[in-house]
Design an enzyme around this catalytic site. Structure first.
Site, PDB file in Angstrom:
ATOM      1  N   ARG A 192      78.945  16.437  72.878  1.00  0.00           N
ATOM      2  CA  ARG A 192      78.618  15.221  72.137  1.00  0.00           C
ATOM      3  C   ARG A 192      79.007  15.401  70.682  1.00  0.00           C
ATOM      4  NH1 ARG A 192      76.533  18.015  68.957  1.00  0.00           N
ATOM      5  NH2 ARG A 192      74.372  18.494  68.535  1.00  0.00           N
ATOM      6  N   ASP A 219      67.065  19.556  70.431  1.00  0.00           N
ATOM      7  CA  ASP A 219      65.795  18.993  69.941  1.00  0.00           C
ATOM      8  C   ASP A 219      64.676  19.248  70.943  1.00  0.00           C
ATOM      9  OD1 ASP A 219      67.271  17.975  67.796  1.00  0.00           O
ATOM     10  OD2 ASP A 219      67.539  16.020  68.749  1.00  0.00           O
TER      11      ASP A 219
END
Length: 356
Positions: free
Chosen positions: A130, A298
């Site tokens: 990404r 995250d």
């Protein structure tokens, strides 16, 4: 007796609405983007956001690195354990972000800027990679005056753990410094994430100034390499980098942990109070089950902190981080499963220990 964790974790970052789309390499080339990177948007990147919407069936997803982390951590912690700070506009996108936080029962303490739109982040998905392009807008206007106001600083005083992303160096270094010093002065735990290679590259002085206060530093392999370059280390070995960062001067006596993830490769942990490095294997998610990898880092921090705050062993913290990251990569975007999340420690989960 269960711990009282009410308001125990406070996080700061840039709350952004993610505009996520699967693209091919030609779009990356058109905008001179790397397949697995994170940058701030320049003027030449601004048309990209509308291109994703118009031509690539983009999804609108709640984002912002630390807000993603705190949403996940709160899912694994007792009610009202976490509070998130950041700046948003007075618009529909801000309500979308707050709605996602509310769904996770994460309390938000936003500074609202009525003159700027809520920030967005273009997410270009190519296979398992990404590329992130952030247009901060309202998020970059966050000001220390917001958190320093008595009605907001009480959240800082009530907390015992703090998590701030490196992205925030570009927004409010005064806030980072104040929270770091408060944590040090009150024997609380201050944690940060390197967040992206550009943080170490362009904010080297701020990183060096803050490092003495950091009790736990998170990052991935590319961010670790960028930090090593910025600090002029003479090694590219991630284990050596982790140990050398752990051993940098500290403001207090608390040992520093450095935690470097490497995607589906092993996770590395070094501590300032040991000459050993812990290497944790990762159970790879089968390709057929992978949605995309956005938000995996995250989620790892979310799982790790949720257990660390409850004084679980380090191995359990890493195990939870791996497990929650694995849940997120099975989704599209930085989302957590709708089902109830309940972490069950893996039997016999343990690292390989290497002495440096």
């Amino acid at each position: 007796m269960a711990q009282n964790l009410r308001g125990a974790l406070v996080g700061f970052c840039n709350p952004l609405l993610d505009i996520s789309a699967v693209v091919d390499d030609s779009l990356l080339a058109e905008y001179k983007l790397k397949a697995n990177d994170a940058i701030m948007a320049s003027p030449e990147h601004l048309p990209l956001f509308q291109t994703l919407i118009d031509k690539h069936n983009a999804l609108f997803l709640p984002g912002g690195s630390a807000q993603n982390t705190l949403r996940g951590a709160q899912r694994l912690l007792p009610e009202d354990s976490a509070v998130f700070f950041g700046a948003v506009g007075n618009d529909e996108n801000a309500q979308r972000l707050k709605g996602a936080a509310d769904k996770a029962k994460l309390r938000t303490n936003y500074m609202v800027n009525p003159t700027k739109p809520t920030g967005t982040c273009a997410l270009l998905i190519t296979g398992k990679n990404r590329s992130m392009v952030a247009n901060l807008s309202a998020a970059e206007t966050y000001d220390f005056s917001h958190v320093s106001a008595p009605e907001n600083w009480k959240d800082i005083e009530a907390a015992r753990f703090y998590y701030i992303t490196g992205f925030f160096f570009a927004v409010s270094p005064d806030t980072i410094e104040a929270v770091a010093k408060h944590a040090h002065d009150n024997n609380k735990t201050f944690t940060m994430n390197l967040s992206a290679p550009f943080v170490a590259e362009f904010f080297t002085a701020q990183v060096e100034k803050t490092l003495p206060y950091i009790d736990i530093l998170f990052g991935n392999e590319t961010e670790a390499a960028a930090l090593a370059t910025a600090l002029k280390f003479d090694t590219s070995d991630i284990k050596q980098i982790a140990k050398r960062v752990a051993d940098l001067p500290r403001a207090g006596s608390r040992p520093r942990l450095v935690v470097f993830t490497q995607g589906s490769e092993s996770t590395i942990i070094a501590s300032s109070d040991s000459d050993e490095v812990r290497v944790y294997g990762v159970t790879e998610v089968p390709d057929a089950e992978v949605g995309d990898t956005n938000g995996a880092g995250d989620a790892f921090v979310a799982g790790f902190l949720s257990q660390y705050m409850q004084e679980k062993p380090l191995d359990t913290c890493v195990d939870a981080g791996h497990w929650l990251a694995g849940q997120v990569v099975r989704q599209i975007g930085p989302n957590y499963p709708e089902i109830e999340l309940k972490f069950v420690p893996t039997a016999d989960f343990a690292p390989t220990v290497e002495k440096l």
